[in-house]
Design a protein around this motif. Structure first.
Motif, short mmCIF file in Angstrom:
data_model
loop_
_atom_site.label_atom_id
_atom_site.label_comp_id
_atom_site.label_asym_id
_atom_site.label_seq_id
_atom_site.Cartn_x
_atom_site.Cartn_y
_atom_site.Cartn_z
N LEU A 159 0.77 -1.19 -0.06
CA LEU A 159 -0.09 -0.03 -0.22
C LEU A 159 0.96 1.33 -0.07
CD1 LEU A 159 -2.76 -1.10 2.37
CD2 LEU A 159 -3.08 -0.63 0.05
N GLY A 160 2.07 1.10 -0.12
CA GLY A 160 3.18 2.32 -0.04
C GLY A 160 3.43 3.09 1.21
N ALA A 161 3.16 2.40 2.17
CA ALA A 161 3.55 2.99 3.47
C ALA A 161 5.02 2.80 3.73
CB ALA A 161 2.89 2.44 4.53
N ASN A 162 5.55 3.85 4.88
CA ASN A 162 6.83 3.50 5.32
C ASN A 162 6.86 2.53 6.42
OD1 ASN A 162 8.18 5.44 3.34
ND2 ASN A 162 7.69 7.34 5.06
N VAL A 163 7.62 1.43 6.21
CA VAL A 163 7.46 0.56 7.38
C VAL A 163 8.73 0.00 8.02
CG1 VAL A 163 6.77 -1.93 7.60
CG2 VAL A 163 5.96 -0.70 5.74
N THR A 164 8.58 0.03 9.34
CA THR A 164 9.87 -0.27 10.26
C THR A 164 9.30 -1.52 11.04
OG1 THR A 164 10.42 1.79 10.53
CG2 THR A 164 11.13 0.15 12.22
N VAL A 165 10.29 -2.65 11.08
CA VAL A 165 9.95 -3.89 12.00
C VAL A 165 10.77 -4.03 12.92
CG1 VAL A 165 11.01 -5.39 10.21
CG2 VAL A 165 9.39 -6.50 11.69
N LEU A 166 10.57 -4.38 14.23
CA LEU A 166 11.29 -4.77 15.30
C LEU A 166 11.00 -5.91 15.67
CD1 LEU A 166 9.78 -1.56 15.82
CD2 LEU A 166 11.55 -1.49 17.48
N ASP A 167 12.22 -6.61 15.89
CA ASP A 167 12.37 -8.17 16.27
C ASP A 167 13.62 -8.25 16.95
OD1 ASP A 167 10.80 -10.82 15.47
OD2 ASP A 167 12.83 -11.24 16.16
N LYS A 168 13.79 -9.19 17.87
CA LYS A 168 15.12 -9.38 18.61
C LYS A 168 15.95 -10.47 18.02
CE LYS A 168 13.99 -8.63 23.52
NZ LYS A 168 14.68 -7.67 23.80
N ALA A 169 15.63 -11.21 16.95
CA ALA A 169 16.10 -12.38 16.29
C ALA A 169 17.07 -11.86 15.26
CB ALA A 169 15.39 -13.43 15.76
N PRO A 170 18.37 -11.78 14.96
CA PRO A 170 19.02 -11.27 13.71
C PRO A 170 18.60 -12.19 12.50
CG PRO A 170 20.50 -11.58 15.47
CD PRO A 170 19.19 -12.18 16.09
N ALA A 171 18.34 -13.23 12.71
CA ALA A 171 17.71 -14.20 11.54
C ALA A 171 16.61 -13.69 10.88
CB ALA A 171 17.88 -15.61 11.62
N VAL A 172 15.63 -13.32 11.75
CA VAL A 172 14.31 -12.84 11.10
C VAL A 172 14.45 -11.44 10.61
CG1 VAL A 172 12.03 -11.80 11.84
CG2 VAL A 172 12.97 -14.00 12.98
N LEU A 173 15.42 -10.53 11.18
CA LEU A 173 15.55 -9.29 10.55
C LEU A 173 16.30 -9.62 9.16
CD1 LEU A 173 16.61 -7.30 13.74
CD2 LEU A 173 14.40 -7.27 12.55
N ASP A 174 17.14 -10.41 8.95
CA ASP A 174 18.23 -10.58 7.68
C ASP A 174 16.97 -11.13 6.84
OD1 ASP A 174 20.46 -9.90 8.72
OD2 ASP A 174 21.07 -12.18 9.33
N ARG A 175 15.95 -11.87 7.13
CA ARG A 175 15.16 -12.50 6.23
C ARG A 175 14.05 -11.49 5.53
NH1 ARG A 175 10.27 -14.13 7.47
NH2 ARG A 175 10.78 -14.46 9.82
N LEU A 176 13.68 -10.95 6.54
CA LEU A 176 12.87 -9.64 6.19
C LEU A 176 13.31 -8.52 5.25
CD1 LEU A 176 10.67 -9.33 9.47
CD2 LEU A 176 10.03 -10.43 7.42
N ASP A 177 14.52 -8.34 5.79
CA ASP A 177 15.49 -7.20 4.88
C ASP A 177 15.75 -7.65 3.42
OD1 ASP A 177 17.19 -4.68 5.24
OD2 ASP A 177 18.47 -6.39 4.19
N ALA A 178 16.02 -9.17 3.43
CA ALA A 178 16.18 -9.65 2.07
C ALA A 178 14.74 -9.48 1.38
CB ALA A 178 16.84 -10.92 2.24
N ARG A 179 13.68 -10.01 1.84
CA ARG A 179 12.50 -9.99 1.54
C ARG A 179 11.73 -8.44 0.76
NH1 ARG A 179 6.51 -12.57 2.74
NH2 ARG A 179 5.85 -12.14 0.76
N PHE A 180 12.09 -7.71 1.65
CA PHE A 180 11.45 -6.26 1.58
C PHE A 180 12.46 -5.34 1.77
CE2 PHE A 180 8.39 -9.09 3.86
CZ PHE A 180 7.36 -9.04 3.01
N PRO A 181 13.36 -5.14 0.53
CA PRO A 181 14.69 -4.14 0.67
C PRO A 181 14.26 -2.83 0.90
CG PRO A 181 14.56 -5.44 -1.23
CD PRO A 181 13.23 -5.65 -0.74
#
Length: 372
Positions: free
Chosen positions: A189-211
């Motif tokens: 929908l075009g929003a500016n999105v920030t995600v918070l999580d404690k697991a580095p692997a989760v953040l790596d995965r989401l960063d790769a999927r949603f640049p």
């Protein structure tokens, strides 16, 4: 075995435990299936369709509860809990950690109660929770966008903005199944999105999927900074079987801009905002310090047809196993289904539930061994 599906009685709950397709599979395995009249109305499935699939239609929930295996969607309400017996197998979502009254009733019934949300798989995931987490994650952005509109008490912000006007700031707390699906919708929908999580692997995965999104390691300071500056915050935190941690404090909410929106998808497990309380589809939102709180405890019930079919896709193999092999046979054959056992013979067998409610815990294996 006789298998029964009652009409759901939770407020505005339109899903159903078994579809006609699932009934047909059970009937093909030689099982008798009792379906309460009108149980499938919310998904567009008529009594005639159930009869055509091999079910027997009964008028009341009491008749359904004459079956040995009761397959539902939401936790049994008090009148349903009063019908449970020691020879029943209950297979449904339970979410017992924040619900001592339900837990006490299930313990008192002596029934075997298996919770969809704690059944596991070979990868440690929760396969019977995942479909509804996907639905709720996607719906959370729809709901947030709706309640951000001025007519609903929101700040009057369009998630994606328009040329020359900045899009909304969306913060997703938790990068699991709910969070990933919420991100997918918000990015779309075009929003500016920030995600918070404690697991580095989760953040790596989401960063790769949603640049285009911002990934942040979750700390108290990071939570406060991003929550306070957001237009929409989605709580997507899960600790399997346990109470959700209260990550967003009342003080943080007080500092948010009036008309901002909080959507607490963790409300089934007690909610991850201090200011959350369960709501229904009939009365879904309320204000605290000018901030809209959407805390519907059965979000997927609003899209009952999609949700029911998605849920049956993953529950049916376990329903068949319970009906074919019986409780002890099915749980002995499948340790992942055994992880779903929350209550048996008046004992709590799920450690996270026992800890949350400060009750005694008996391991499932011990409780099953005592039956032999």
């Amino acid at each position: 075995m006789r298998v029964g599906t009652p009409t759901e009685t939770k407020t505005a709950e339109r899903r159903v435990g078994l579809t006609p397709v699932s009934v047909r599979e059970l009937a093909a395995h030689g099982h008798e299936v009792l379906v309460q009249s009108g149980a499938g109305a919310g998904i567009g499935a008529s009594d005639e369709e159930y009869v055509g699939a091999g079910a027997t239609i009964v008028d009341t929930a009491a008749e359904v509860f004459e079956a040995e295996l009761i397959v539902k969607v939401k936790e049994p309400q008090a009148p349903e809990r009063a019908m449970l017996r020691r020879d029943h197998i209950l297979f449904t979502y339970l979410h017992l950690a924040p619900d001592p009254a339900q837990t006490d009733d299930l313990v008192a019934s002596g029934a075997a109660c298996i919770a969809y949300e704690t059944v596991t798989d070979d990868h440690g995931h929760l396969p019977l929770l995942a479909p509804m987490s996907k639905v709720a994650g996607r719906m959370s952005v729809q709901a947030g966008a709706n309640w951000l509109e001025s007519a609903h008490g929101g700040a009057g912000i369009l998630l994606g903005g328009v040329p020359g006007v900045a899009p909304a700031e969306v913060t997703v707390i938790g990068g699991g199944v709910v969070g990933e699906n919420a991100i997918q919708m918000a990015v779309g929908l075009g929003a500016n999105v920030t995600v918070l999580d404690k697991a580095p692997a989760v953040l790596d995965r989401l960063d790769a999927r949603f640049p285009a999104i911002t990934t942040v390691h979750s700390t108290r300071a990071a939570l406060e900074h991003h929550v306070v500056g957001s237009d929409l915050v989605i709580g997507a935190v899960l600790v399997p079987g346990a109470m959700a941690p209260k990550l967003v404090t009342a003080e943080m909410v007080k500092q948010m801009r009036p008309g901002s929106v909080l959507v607490d998808v963790a409300i089934d497990q007690g909610g991850c905002f201090e200011t959350s309380r369960p709501t229904t589809h009939d009365d879904p939102a309320y204000l605290v310090d000018g901030v809209v709180h959407y805390c519907v405890a059965n979000m997927p019930g609003a899209v009952a047809r999609t949700s029911t079919h998605a849920l049956n896709n993953v529950t049916l193999p376990h329903v068949l196993a319970l009906a074919d092999l019986g409780l002890e046979g099915a749980l002995a054959a499948d340790p992942h289904l055994r992880r779903g056992l929350n209550v048996l013979d008046g004992q709590i067998t799920e450690p996270a539930v026992a800890e949350a409610l400060s009750r005694p815990h008996v391991p499932a294996e011990n409780a099953l061994r005592a039956r032999r």
